[in-house]
Design a protein around this motif. Sequence first.
Motif, PDB file in Angstrom:
ATOM      1  N   MET A 366      56.282  36.479  -6.073  1.00  0.00           N
ATOM      2  CA  MET A 366      55.033  37.124  -6.472  1.00  0.00           C
ATOM      3  C   MET A 366      55.348  38.107  -7.593  1.00  0.00           C
ATOM      4  SD  MET A 366      51.722  37.544  -5.964  1.00  0.00           S
ATOM      5  CE  MET A 366      51.370  36.897  -4.322  1.00  0.00           C
ATOM      6  N   ASP A 367      55.007  37.707  -8.822  1.00  0.00           N
ATOM      7  CA  ASP A 367      55.286  38.559  -9.982  1.00  0.00           C
ATOM      8  C   ASP A 367      54.030  38.681 -10.829  1.00  0.00           C
ATOM      9  OD1 ASP A 367      56.573  40.135 -11.797  1.00  0.00           O
ATOM     10  OD2 ASP A 367      57.761  38.543 -12.692  1.00  0.00           O
ATOM     11  N   ALA A 368      52.955  39.143 -10.202  1.00  0.00           N
ATOM     12  CA  ALA A 368      51.664  39.244 -10.879  1.00  0.00           C
ATOM     13  C   ALA A 368      51.159  40.676 -10.938  1.00  0.00           C
ATOM     14  CB  ALA A 368      50.625  38.376 -10.159  1.00  0.00           C
ATOM     15  N   PHE A 369      52.017  41.648 -10.560  1.00  0.00           N
ATOM     16  CA  PHE A 369      51.601  43.047 -10.544  1.00  0.00           C
ATOM     17  C   PHE A 369      52.101  43.736 -11.797  1.00  0.00           C
ATOM     18  CE2 PHE A 369      52.096  42.970  -5.617  1.00  0.00           C
ATOM     19  CZ  PHE A 369      51.055  42.058  -5.545  1.00  0.00           C
ATOM     20  N   GLY A 370      51.176  44.207 -12.646  1.00  0.00           N
ATOM     21  CA  GLY A 370      51.562  44.942 -13.834  1.00  0.00           C
ATOM     22  C   GLY A 370      51.699  46.421 -13.543  1.00  0.00           C
TER      23      GLY A 370
END
Length: 498
Positions: A366-370
């Motif tokens: 999960m790498d969708a948090f800026g």
Amino acid sequence: MQETAQAVQAKGINDKVAIALAFGSSAAVMVLELVALRLVAPYLGLTLETNTAVIGVALAAIATGAAMGGRIADSVPPTRSLGPLIVLAGALVLLILPAVRWTGEVLRGGGGQVVFLVVAVALFLPASLLAAVTPMVTKLRLSTLAQTGTVVGRLSAYATVGAIAGTVLTGFVFVAKVPTSTIVLWLGGFLVLAGAALTIFFRGLKAAAKPLALALIGTSLTLVAPRPCEVETAYHCARIEKDPARASGRTLYLDQLRHSYVDLDDPTYLEFEYAKNFVAAIDTKWPGKSPLEALHIGAGGLTIPNYLKATRPGTRNKVYEIDPGVIEVDKAELGAKPGPDLDIQIRDGRLGVRSESADSRDLLVMDAFGGVAVPWHLTTREIVADARRVLKADGLYLVNVIDFGPQDFLKAELRTIAAEFPHVGLIAKPTALTGEAGGNFVLLASDQPLPGAAIRQRLGSTAGYLDDPAGIERFVGDAPLLTDDYAPVDQLLTPFAS
């Protein structure tokens, strides 16, 4: 009064023209509101707070314009003021882009509040003028008190329909098809031309000269204003920068943040610490070169999928990315090559995870948090439970979180993941684990015990690692559990070091 109404009719303000003006001015206000959200995104992100603030400014402008328009209509004949007012609104729209871009360029890396103030003023002024159109047109159409209810109701209804049309067309068509700058220029130009036509019809060409000159200035400034991005996607302002220290190195910027680093010649080269921490967890969990079934939420520069392709032949990566523009940049600038080992799907990550079969993936990243904006629906217990369903019994869930200051969002996300997975871990700079600093945190979760000792050995002194339940509990403290019913992510997140 009847004579005045007949004179107006003779000038061409019939019912259809009045409806068109009410419809068009309200549609333009909503286009401006949505465009303002796009303009502020590169500096503040699309958070709940920025959405709320922009909507509040737009509503304040509508209220102010309605009151102002009614007063102007009672003090100045609308045949004299309506055309110049629309021209001036269009000219102010054309000034939005240079005002925001130059402010953002001067304050690059900070001063987000000032940028928002500029956007708010730039939105408020033309929106107020446009909101004044409907009461002024209503005044023109009232020939007798017996018609008041019918005229006011009909024009208000068409104004509302115009607002709906402006919202739907901007959200579903304009933003998806053309850059924001094009939307602004076309809107401003259309308003200037419409207002000029009315002004010339009622008062002659000379009366339109000054507003037209202001519109020309706005257009000229827009053409020379700095551009904050190379590619404007549906969600981001994207650009690629070459690494002066590494000929094949490229950095992907989304909005103002360094999002991904890609070496075009060597996909195993990792520049960012969080990417190295991802790999440390993966390669420690699965030593050697065994292929994996991997699912990635958020594409970025596809750094981790490309690393897995290079180091673990036969790995099948599926990527869910909501923004097609990011994928186009990946293909055009970063060498992305979709195929059997890299299946890229343009889809919301939450829906993507829901569509996956149970026990089908070894790895879920999960790498969708800026650092500025976080899609809250990817943070909750429900999505974590779905991720656990998708993973195999010995699967690994990895999450990249960016937080600073009190780290309230990080702690809430860690508590939320720990509520579903029996084994969780946290990798970060040692100073970040003690609360002295912030930045990127990599969260690990699995149904099986994590290889803590091996991870610590691999990390060495470059990062700290925490995975004992008591330590995790102390670190989390009284942080809230995030659920679909309660996820105040924007309020918890501290996006920059304080």
